[in-house]
Design a protein around this motif. Structure first.
Motif, PDB file in Angstrom:
ATOM      1  N   ILE A 137       3.454  37.631  33.745  1.00  0.00           N
ATOM      2  CA  ILE A 137       4.798  37.066  33.861  1.00  0.00           C
ATOM      3  C   ILE A 137       5.437  37.120  32.475  1.00  0.00           C
ATOM      4  N   THR A 138       6.645  37.632  32.416  1.00  0.00           N
ATOM      5  CA  THR A 138       7.390  37.690  31.163  1.00  0.00           C
ATOM      6  C   THR A 138       8.796  37.166  31.408  1.00  0.00           C
ATOM      7  N   GLY A 139       9.348  36.585  30.391  1.00  0.00           N
ATOM      8  CA  GLY A 139      10.721  36.103  30.533  1.00  0.00           C
ATOM      9  C   GLY A 139      10.957  34.725  29.968  1.00  0.00           C
ATOM     10  N   GLY A 140       9.890  33.965  29.737  1.00  0.00           N
ATOM     11  CA  GLY A 140      10.048  32.639  29.126  1.00  0.00           C
ATOM     12  C   GLY A 140      10.953  31.702  29.902  1.00  0.00           C
ATOM     13  N   SER A 141      12.104  31.358  29.309  1.00  0.00           N
ATOM     14  CA  SER A 141      12.992  30.386  29.944  1.00  0.00           C
ATOM     15  C   SER A 141      13.659  30.940  31.203  1.00  0.00           C
TER      16      SER A 141
END
Length: 149
Positions: A137-141
């Motif tokens: 999973i990438t994207g943080g906020s």
């Protein structure tokens, strides 16, 4: 006995003064300023969790296909999941529950990779699941602060 006359106006505590009303409004505004960003983050995270469960459900559909055919159906390049499922009627009627994600699929005869790409409120969030159960999973906020699943 001499009685002293008082003033003619009455003091009553039946209502609120303007000052009391303004203090209540300010307290409500402070609470709303704190609660709204937290609620927005909660919704963003819930949409990302929903996309994760959609990917798991779709992987079950693909594994079921593999069990019936002893191979994943061939595909060239990355396709949208809806294109793949309409060309492979054996895949069933999988429907995503997260409306803020687009789903992509890369599949060969022996492997697949599922990807949920965020849009709208989840723009920038990307969730991946492969046939070896590798989850990223990438994207943080953009994913509501989720770092793993």
């Amino acid at each position: 006995m001499y009685k002293k006359q008082g003033s003619n106006f009455h003091t009553s505590s039946a209502g609120f003064t303007l000052l009391e009303l303004m203090v209540a409004v300010i307290i409500l505004a402070i609470l709303a300023a704190i609660a709204m960003p937290m609620y927005s983050n909660y919704i963003t995270k819930a949409k990302a969790r929903s996309a994760q469960s959609d990917l798991v459900a779709l992987s079950l559909v693909l594994e079921s296909l593999y069990q019936r055919n002893l191979k994943y159906i061939d595909s060239t390049g990355e396709k949208t999941v809806s294109d793949y499922l309409t060309t492979n009627t054996m895949a069933g009627s999988w429907q995503p529950s997260a409306d803020t994600f687009d789903y992509k699929l890369t599949v060969t005869t022996t492997t697949y990779s599922l990807k949920a790409i965020g849009k709208d409120r989840n723009s920038g969030c990307e969730i991946t699941l492969t046939n070896t159960n590798t989850r990223t999973i990438t994207g943080g906020s953009a994913c509501g602060g989720l770092a793993s699943w």
